[in-house]
Design an enzyme around this catalytic site. Structure first.
Site, PDB file in Angstrom:
ATOM      1  N   TYR A 139       3.891  -7.679   6.793  1.00  0.00           N
ATOM      2  CA  TYR A 139       4.550  -6.509   7.391  1.00  0.00           C
ATOM      3  C   TYR A 139       4.963  -6.747   8.845  1.00  0.00           C
ATOM      4  CZ  TYR A 139       2.920  -3.782   3.346  1.00  0.00           C
ATOM      5  OH  TYR A 139       2.686  -3.306   2.094  1.00  0.00           O
ATOM      6  N   GLN A 140       5.084  -7.996   9.230  1.00  0.00           N
ATOM      7  CA  GLN A 140       5.704  -8.382  10.528  1.00  0.00           C
ATOM      8  C   GLN A 140       5.105  -7.712  11.762  1.00  0.00           C
ATOM      9  OE1 GLN A 140       8.191  -7.036   7.806  1.00  0.00           O
ATOM     10  NE2 GLN A 140      10.063  -7.938   8.606  1.00  0.00           N
ATOM     11  N   TRP A 145       4.533   4.826   8.534  1.00  0.00           N
ATOM     12  CA  TRP A 145       4.044   6.192   8.808  1.00  0.00           C
ATOM     13  C   TRP A 145       2.548   6.169   9.051  1.00  0.00           C
ATOM     14  CZ3 TRP A 145       2.067   9.817   4.605  1.00  0.00           C
ATOM     15  CH2 TRP A 145       1.579   9.111   3.493  1.00  0.00           C
ATOM     16  N   ASP A 146       1.890   5.077   8.629  1.00  0.00           N
ATOM     17  CA  ASP A 146       0.458   4.897   8.869  1.00  0.00           C
ATOM     18  C   ASP A 146       0.102   5.209  10.324  1.00  0.00           C
ATOM     19  OD1 ASP A 146       1.480   3.348   6.748  1.00  0.00           O
ATOM     20  OD2 ASP A 146      -0.132   1.903   6.839  1.00  0.00           O
ATOM     21  N   GLU A 287       4.488   5.467  -4.051  1.00  0.00           N
ATOM     22  CA  GLU A 287       5.630   4.547  -4.055  1.00  0.00           C
ATOM     23  C   GLU A 287       6.026   4.054  -5.439  1.00  0.00           C
ATOM     24  OE1 GLU A 287       4.293   1.705  -1.101  1.00  0.00           O
ATOM     25  OE2 GLU A 287       5.417   2.825   0.416  1.00  0.00           O
ATOM     26  N   LYS A 401       0.403   5.870  -7.389  1.00  0.00           N
ATOM     27  CA  LYS A 401      -0.176   4.741  -6.663  1.00  0.00           C
ATOM     28  C   LYS A 401      -1.184   5.231  -5.625  1.00  0.00           C
ATOM     29  CE  LYS A 401       1.135   1.152  -3.394  1.00  0.00           C
ATOM     30  NZ  LYS A 401       2.183   0.686  -2.481  1.00  0.00           N
ATOM     31  N   GLN A 402      -0.872   6.380  -5.022  1.00  0.00           N
ATOM     32  CA  GLN A 402      -1.696   6.829  -3.894  1.00  0.00           C
ATOM     33  C   GLN A 402      -1.598   8.342  -3.726  1.00  0.00           C
ATOM     34  OE1 GLN A 402       1.405   4.526  -1.629  1.00  0.00           O
ATOM     35  NE2 GLN A 402       0.521   5.686   0.069  1.00  0.00           N
TER      36      GLN A 402
HETATM   37  O1  IFM Z   1       2.648   2.831   4.519  1.00  0.00           O
HETATM   38  C1  IFM Z   1       1.968   2.186   3.485  1.00  0.00           C
HETATM   39  C2  IFM Z   1       2.426   2.802   2.183  1.00  0.00           C
HETATM   40  O2  IFM Z   1       2.102   4.171   2.118  1.00  0.00           O
HETATM   41  C3  IFM Z   1       1.798   2.072   1.027  1.00  0.00           C
HETATM   42  N1  IFM Z   1       2.143   0.671   1.076  1.00  0.00           N
HETATM   43  C4  IFM Z   1       1.711   0.017   2.303  1.00  0.00           C
HETATM   44  C5  IFM Z   1       2.257   0.703   3.528  1.00  0.00           C
HETATM   45  C6  IFM Z   1       1.702   0.056   4.802  1.00  0.00           C
HETATM   46  O3  IFM Z   1       0.323   0.232   4.894  1.00  0.00           O
END
Ligand code: IFM
Length: 567
Positions: A139-140, A145-146, A287, A401-402
């Site tokens: 993720y560079q 949004w985290d 996602e 997924k979440q």
């Molecule tokens: O922002 C999250 C996303 O909600 C789920 N995939 C990973 C991302 C980075 O942690």
């Protein structure tokens, strides 16, 4: 000095070394290996200082690295070490959560505190919190949004200055968000799904691969996952609510809120027949379901962001007319634009609880196959198969997924009563695979609110141990996404302090409504609220101690009773 290949960041490394022995101090060239002779019975000390500096930290990183090493040399090892120790002592004083009764949870909490803090660029307001911390390149080193939803709130009651600087980063990167909006045909500012130094979108079109065919999958996180824009605005609102820092709104927050409101206004679609606005073709937090309409979490966030933008507009115009005039001229705010925001705000379709109190995750979600993650696991042809878009095993099902509706109930807790929270927890938790490290904290917050501390504690363990016990898949759909999961660290801290410790702020008072997991015989956490420092200890009773240096009493509400805690 080296330069990174992709972003052209200069990285300078400077080092010095000296041998100190009975005869004095002699310089060593750290780049060259040379023998040092050591007579029998004698003793030498090798003292070495090093500095790594990048052009993210200083315009001339080599100069800065050399100065740092020279300054360290003149201070001497003992002083440099003492300075570092003092800084760490301050950090732990401000953040350490102390648990009695569960040494494993104590370790997990300190692990998360440490990683959350070191991944936050405390020395600068132009750098993001990397979603995988300082521990890998996945993720560079960029923000999702985290950053606002998971990391920032953990600073609101500890180091609010850091929360502000995270939001300043979003102000500094507004132009990147403006460019993204313009490129996709929208107005205003559409924040990047993956945001680096400039704020331009870093998320590639193809993220995962089909591990069976080897073909890249077109994921639409970069163009459809638009909730990040209102997420930034609602975080500003929360920041101001807790800290009272309205100056931030004047300097930066209003501009962000107005530009995001413009984007939202251009994004929504009006259904003339129903007289409602809709958010169509997007991804919510879950996602695996791309290209959905009216994701409940997103629609509520859009309305909340518009509300804040409208209120901020009205407040700024009356309370800070000069700043308002300057900002309106700078961003060419049209006279009737705000009426457009109001219209969308008032007529947005807001998915509501049904007869059974359950909120539909997005339009048509309940028509999908109702099954569980365990069943889907039996359908996999390959262990690394991607479950999501366009034809993964979860796409045509209600398996998420979440946390998704759970995010709505967490972030908008005041809008929903316990029956709604309970019904949605019971419905969505068994249908969630928790394949994102962001997931457990959200469900944990709901369970804690419902007083189900056993289940809340299970979620706490799951989120807190993602990295220390290495429970998250590092490779998914052929893509490496390992490293430290910084959102899980921030989520753990929020679950501990807000969920179990019950800390919240209601206008002019702190509220402490604790519910500790059964094994935690006591919990102590520090609070820094509007410049006043407190220590809160929860055991059979709640003890709030105000620091002697505080300059004002703090009102604290425990069990419905309001007390003033003097310095
Ligand atoms: O922002 C999250 C996303 O909600 C789920 N995939 C990973 C991302 C980075 O942690």
């Amino acid at each position: 000095v080296g330069r990174t290949a992709q972003s052209g960041v200069d990285v300078a490394v400077a080092a010095s070394a000296h041998v100190v022995d009975g005869a004095g101090r002699s310089e060593l060239d750290p780049r060259v290996a040379r023998p040092v002779s050591l007579a029998a019975g004698s003793r030498i000390v090798i003292e070495s200082f090093g500095s790594v500096t990048s052009s993210n930290d200083a315009p001339d990183p080599l100069e800065r690295a050399l100065t740092t090493v020279r300054d360290a040399e003149s201070l001497g090892y003992a002083s440099v070490r003492a300075e570092s120790a003092a800084e760490w002592e301050r950090i732990w004083r401000d953040h350490d959560i102390v648990i009695e009764g569960d040494p494993v949870d104590q370790t997990l909490l300190r692990f998360c505190t440490y990683h959350q803090r070191i991944c936050t660029p405390a020395h600068a307001d132009h750098l993001p919190i990397g979603a995988r911390g300082l521990s890998c390149q996945a993720y560079q080193g960029a923000a999702f949004w985290d950053q606002e939803v998971y990391n920032l709130p953990a600073y609101l009651f500890t180091e609010p200055g850091l929360a502000r600087s995270i939001l300043e980063y979003r102000h500094r990167t507004l132009d990147g968000a403006r460019r993204k909006a313009a490129r996709l045909g929208y107005a205003g500012a559409y924040y990047a799904w993956i945001s680096g130094i400039t704020g331009d979108e870093l998320c590639p079109d193809h993220f995962f691969v089909d591990v069976l065919t080897g073909r890249p999958i077109r994921n639409h996180f970069n163009v459809w996952q638009m909730h990040v824009a209102p997420d930034v605005v609602t975080s500003i609102e929360r920041y101001v609510e807790v800290t009272g820092d309205r100056q931030f709104v004047v300097e930066h927050g209003a501009e962000i809120a107005f530009e995001v409101a413009r984007f939202l206004h251009s994004f929504v679609r009006y259904d003339e027949w129903r007289g409602r606005y809709h958010c169509i073709r997007l991804l919510g937090p879950d996602e695996w379901h791309e290209n959905v309409d009216d994701n409940a979490f997103t629609n509520h966030q859009v309305v909340a962001a518009l509300r804040f933008a409208i209120d901020t507009h009205d407040w700024l115009r009356t309370q800070e007319p000069d700043r308002y005039a300057a900002l309106a001229a700078q961003i060419e705010l049209g006279v009737d634009e705000v009426d457009g925001w109001r219209r969308v705000h008032d007529r947005m379709h807001l998915p509501a609880p049904g007869d059974d109190d359950v909120i539909e995750q997005f339009a048509g979600f309940f028509d999908l196959e109702d099954t569980t993650p365990d069943v889907l696991r039996t359908r996999l042809l390959h262990p690394e198969e991607y479950w999501g878009w366009p034809n993964g095993v979860a796409v045509e099902t209600q398996v998420a997924k979440q946390a998704d509706v759970a995010m709505l109930l967490w972030l908008h807790a005041d809008r929903f009563d316990d029956d709604v929270v309970r019904a949605n927890y019971e419905y969505y938790e068994p249908r969630c695979s928790h394949n994102s490290s962001l997931s457990h904290a959200a469900f944990g917050m709901l369970a804690a609110r419902l007083g189900d501390v056993e289940r809340a504690h299970e979620h706490f363990r799951a989120t807190a141990s993602v990295d220390l016990l290495n429970t998250q898949h590092a490779v998914v759909g052929g893509t490496f996404i390992g490293g430290i999961h910084t959102a899980a660290c921030g989520g753990t801290l929020q679950l501990a302090v807000a969920g179990f410790g019950g800390l919240a702020c209601r206008q002019d008072a702190l509220v402490i409504d604790p519910r500790l997991p059964p094994r935690w015989t006591s919990m102590t956490y520090p609070v820094n609220w509007r410049g006043q420092r407190l220590s809160v200890t929860i055991s059979d009773e709640v003890t709030v101690t105000a620091h002697p240096d505080n300059d004002a009493p703090v009102d604290v509400v425990v069990d419905g009773a309001r007390r003033s805690v003097a310095p």
